[in-house]
Design a protein around this motif. Structure first.
Motif, PDB file in Angstrom:
ATOM      1  N   TYR A  47       0.856  -1.188   0.000  1.00 57.94           N
ATOM      2  CA  TYR A  47       0.000   0.000   0.000  1.00 57.94           C
ATOM      3  C   TYR A  47       0.887   1.232   0.000  1.00 57.94           C
ATOM      4  N   TYR A  48       0.303   2.334  -0.428  1.00 59.42           N
ATOM      5  CA  TYR A  48       0.999   3.597  -0.314  1.00 59.42           C
ATOM      6  C   TYR A  48       0.015   4.698   0.040  1.00 59.42           C
ATOM      7  N   SER A  49       0.567   5.819   0.467  1.00 54.90           N
ATOM      8  CA  SER A  49      -0.257   6.954   0.869  1.00 54.90           C
ATOM      9  C   SER A  49       0.393   8.235   0.367  1.00 54.90           C
ATOM     10  N   MET A  50      -0.371   9.009  -0.383  1.00 52.44           N
ATOM     11  CA  MET A  50       0.158  10.262  -0.916  1.00 52.44           C
ATOM     12  C   MET A  50       0.048  11.398   0.113  1.00 52.44           C
ATOM     13  N   ASN A  51      -0.851  11.238   1.087  1.00 52.77           N
ATOM     14  CA  ASN A  51      -0.986  12.261   2.122  1.00 52.77           C
ATOM     15  C   ASN A  51      -1.959  11.743   3.178  1.00 52.77           C
ATOM     16  N   VAL A  52      -2.196  12.562   4.187  1.00 51.51           N
ATOM     17  CA  VAL A  52      -3.116  12.165   5.257  1.00 51.51           C
ATOM     18  C   VAL A  52      -4.473  11.818   4.664  1.00 51.51           C
ATOM     19  N   GLU A  53      -5.007  10.688   5.107  1.00 54.60           N
ATOM     20  CA  GLU A  53      -6.326  10.194   4.679  1.00 54.60           C
ATOM     21  C   GLU A  53      -6.381   9.789   3.211  1.00 54.60           C
ATOM     22  N   VAL A  54      -5.241   9.702   2.543  1.00 51.56           N
ATOM     23  CA  VAL A  54      -5.202   9.274   1.145  1.00 51.56           C
ATOM     24  C   VAL A  54      -4.331   8.033   1.040  1.00 51.56           C
ATOM     25  N   THR A  55      -4.952   6.891   0.790  1.00 54.65           N
ATOM     26  CA  THR A  55      -4.195   5.651   0.650  1.00 54.65           C
ATOM     27  C   THR A  55      -4.644   4.919  -0.604  1.00 54.65           C
ATOM     28  N   ASP A  56      -3.777   4.061  -1.118  1.00 53.15           N
ATOM     29  CA  ASP A  56      -4.124   3.306  -2.311  1.00 53.15           C
ATOM     30  C   ASP A  56      -3.347   2.000  -2.341  1.00 53.15           C
ATOM     31  N   LYS A  57      -3.884   1.052  -3.108  1.00 53.53           N
ATOM     32  CA  LYS A  57      -3.282  -0.266  -3.174  1.00 53.53           C
ATOM     33  C   LYS A  57      -2.039  -0.279  -4.051  1.00 53.53           C
ATOM     34  N   GLY A  58      -1.089  -1.099  -3.611  1.00 56.54           N
ATOM     35  CA  GLY A  58       0.069  -1.362  -4.437  1.00 56.54           C
ATOM     36  C   GLY A  58      -0.121  -2.637  -5.224  1.00 56.54           C
ATOM     37  N   ASP A  59       0.924  -3.408  -5.343  1.00 52.51           N
ATOM     38  CA  ASP A  59       0.869  -4.623  -6.150  1.00 52.51           C
ATOM     39  C   ASP A  59       0.305  -5.832  -5.413  1.00 52.51           C
ATOM     40  N   VAL A  60       0.468  -5.868  -4.098  1.00 52.03           N
ATOM     41  CA  VAL A  60       0.046  -7.051  -3.333  1.00 52.03           C
ATOM     42  C   VAL A  60      -0.707  -6.644  -2.064  1.00 52.03           C
ATOM     43  N   PRO A  61      -1.901  -6.029  -2.184  1.00 50.93           N
ATOM     44  CA  PRO A  61      -2.604  -5.502  -1.011  1.00 50.93           C
ATOM     45  C   PRO A  61      -3.453  -6.512  -0.247  1.00 50.93           C
ATOM     46  N   GLU A  62      -3.682  -7.697  -0.835  1.00 51.11           N
ATOM     47  CA  GLU A  62      -4.620  -8.636  -0.227  1.00 51.11           C
ATOM     48  C   GLU A  62      -4.132  -9.062   1.160  1.00 51.11           C
ATOM     49  N   GLY A  63      -5.048  -8.984   2.130  1.00 54.46           N
ATOM     50  CA  GLY A  63      -4.734  -9.408   3.487  1.00 54.46           C
ATOM     51  C   GLY A  63      -4.167  -8.312   4.360  1.00 54.46           C
ATOM     52  N   TYR A  64      -4.046  -7.107   3.826  1.00 53.74           N
ATOM     53  CA  TYR A  64      -3.463  -5.999   4.571  1.00 53.74           C
ATOM     54  C   TYR A  64      -4.421  -4.808   4.596  1.00 53.74           C
ATOM     55  N   LYS A  65      -4.289  -4.009   5.634  1.00 56.49           N
ATOM     56  CA  LYS A  65      -4.959  -2.719   5.722  1.00 56.49           C
ATOM     57  C   LYS A  65      -3.954  -1.686   6.177  1.00 56.49           C
ATOM     58  N   VAL A  66      -4.227  -0.445   5.837  1.00 57.02           N
ATOM     59  CA  VAL A  66      -3.392   0.658   6.303  1.00 57.02           C
ATOM     60  C   VAL A  66      -4.294   1.814   6.699  1.00 57.02           C
ATOM     61  N   SER A  67      -3.711   2.761   7.416  1.00 54.43           N
ATOM     62  CA  SER A  67      -4.415   3.997   7.717  1.00 54.43           C
ATOM     63  C   SER A  67      -3.393   5.121   7.760  1.00 54.43           C
ATOM     64  N   ARG A  68      -3.862   6.329   7.476  1.00 55.94           N
ATOM     65  CA  ARG A  68      -2.965   7.495   7.516  1.00 55.94           C
ATOM     66  C   ARG A  68      -3.744   8.644   8.152  1.00 55.94           C
ATOM     67  N   LYS A  69      -3.805   8.590   9.469  1.00 54.75           N
ATOM     68  CA  LYS A  69      -4.529   9.620  10.220  1.00 54.75           C
ATOM     69  C   LYS A  69      -3.622  10.812  10.540  1.00 54.75           C
ATOM     70  N   GLU A  70      -2.348  10.550  10.594  1.00 54.09           N
ATOM     71  CA  GLU A  70      -1.376  11.622  10.842  1.00 54.09           C
ATOM     72  C   GLU A  70      -0.296  11.534   9.769  1.00 54.09           C
ATOM     73  N   LYS A  71       0.333  12.646   9.520  1.00 54.29           N
ATOM     74  CA  LYS A  71       1.331  12.682   8.465  1.00 54.29           C
ATOM     75  C   LYS A  71       2.506  11.778   8.773  1.00 54.29           C
ATOM     76  N   ARG A  72       2.924  11.715  10.010  1.00 57.34           N
ATOM     77  CA  ARG A  72       4.148  11.012  10.342  1.00 57.34           C
ATOM     78  C   ARG A  72       3.972   9.501  10.488  1.00 57.34           C
ATOM     79  N   ASN A  73       2.743   9.008  10.651  1.00 55.59           N
ATOM     80  CA  ASN A  73       2.533   7.587  10.947  1.00 55.59           C
ATOM     81  C   ASN A  73       1.757   6.871   9.846  1.00 55.59           C
ATOM     82  N   PHE A  74       2.147   5.633   9.592  1.00 54.11           N
ATOM     83  CA  PHE A  74       1.491   4.847   8.547  1.00 54.11           C
ATOM     84  C   PHE A  74       1.512   3.376   8.966  1.00 54.11           C
TER      85      PHE A  74
END
Lengths: 115, 111
Positions: A47-74
Motif C-alpha cells: 500500500y501507499y499513501s500520498m498524504n493524510v487520509e489518502v491511501t491506495d493499493k500497491g501490487d500485493v494488497p490482499e490481506g493488509y490494511k493501512v491507515s494514515r490519520k497523521e502525516k508522520r505515521n502509517f
C-alpha cells in the motif's frame, strides 16, 4: 536524525491473531509506503499513501490494511495473518511522491513469522 | 512500466572500480533510472538517479547510454562495505511513486 522507524523489528505470531506494525517518519514527508520482500520475488509494494487520509493499493494488497490519520505515521494492519504473510516488511517515505527525481527513505525492516 | 535486467551476481576486488550494468530497453522518455542497494536485509538505500545525462555523487557515478536503453552504475573504489544487492529501477509513470524492485545484482567485494 532524519529517519524512518518501524516497530516491532521482529515478530512471531499465530494464524488469525490480528497485529499492527507501526511506521513513523520525522521528515515531514507526505508520501509513505509499505513493501514486503520475499526470496526470489524482490521487493513488492503493498500500500501507499500520498498524504493524510489518502491511501491506495500497491501490487500485493490482499490481506493488509493501512491507515494514515497523521502525516508522520502509517501503520500496517494484518487483520487475520496467514503463513503466506511471513515476510520481511519495509516502510518507506519520500517528500511528496510522484515527483521525478525524488528519493525514498526506507526503515530498518520488520521480520514477521506467522505460524 | 519499463522492466530492467541485471546480472544475478558480480565480484569485484577491493579498491577496484565496480561496474554494474542494467538493461532497460523499454524505458519511456520521461522515466528516470534509479539505483538502490540493500545490505544484508537492511532497508534499501538510495544511491543515485538520472534521466539522460551522466550523474555523479559522493557514492557513485551513473552512466546512461545515449539511447537510454541501458546504464552502468560505477563504484569508483569498492570497499568491503559495498558488498550488497544493487537494484536498478525505472520510475513508474507519473502520479505515483511505486518502486518495483527486481532481483538485483549481488555484488561481492573481495579482499
Amino acid at each position: 536524525e532524519a529517519q524512518v522507524t518501524q516497530n516491532p523489528r521482529y515478530l512471531i505470531t499465530v494464524t488469525g491473531k490480528k497485529l499492527t506494525v507501526t511506521c513513523s517518519q520525522n521528515m515531514n514527508h507526505e508520501y509513505m509506503s509499505w513493501y514486503r520482500q520475499d526470496p526470489g520475488l524482490g521487493l513488492r509494494q503493498i500500500y501507499y499513501s500520498m498524504n493524510v487520509e489518502v491511501t491506495d493499493k500497491g501490487d500485493v494488497p490482499e490481506g493488509y490494511k493501512v491507515s494514515r490519520k497523521e502525516k508522520r505515521n502509517f501503520p500496517l494492519i494484518l487483520e487475520s495473518p496467514s503463513p503466506n504473510q511471513t515476510s520481511l516488511y519495509f516502510c518507506a517515505s519520500s517528500l511528496i511522491g510522484g515527483v521525478p527525481g525524488e528519493t525514498q527513505y526506507f526503515g530498518p525492516g520488520t521480520r514477521l513469522l506467522v505460524l | 512500466d519499463a522492466k530492467t535486467t541485471q546480472p544475478t551476481s558480480m565480484d569485484c576486488a577491493e579498491g577496484r572500480a565496480a561496474n554494474l550494468p542494467c538493461n532497460h530497453s523499454t524505458i519511456s522518455g520521461n522515466e528516470y533510472v534509479y539505483w538502490y542497494r540493500q545490505i544484508h536485509s537492511q532497508g534499501p538505500q538510495y544511491i543515485i538517479h538520472g534521466l539522460k545525462n551522466n550523474e555523479t555523487n559522493e557514492m557513485a557515478s551513473l552512466i546512461i547510454t545515449e539511447d537510454r536503453k541501458s546504464s552502468t552504475l560505477i563504484l569508483p573504489h569498492a570497499t568491503l562495505r559495498d558488498t550488497a544487492v544493487y537494484y536498478c529501477i525505472v520510475l513508474r509513470g507519473a502520479g505515483s511513486y511505486q518502486l518495483t524492485f527486481g532481483k538485483g545484482t549481488k555484488l561481492s567485494v573481495i579482499p
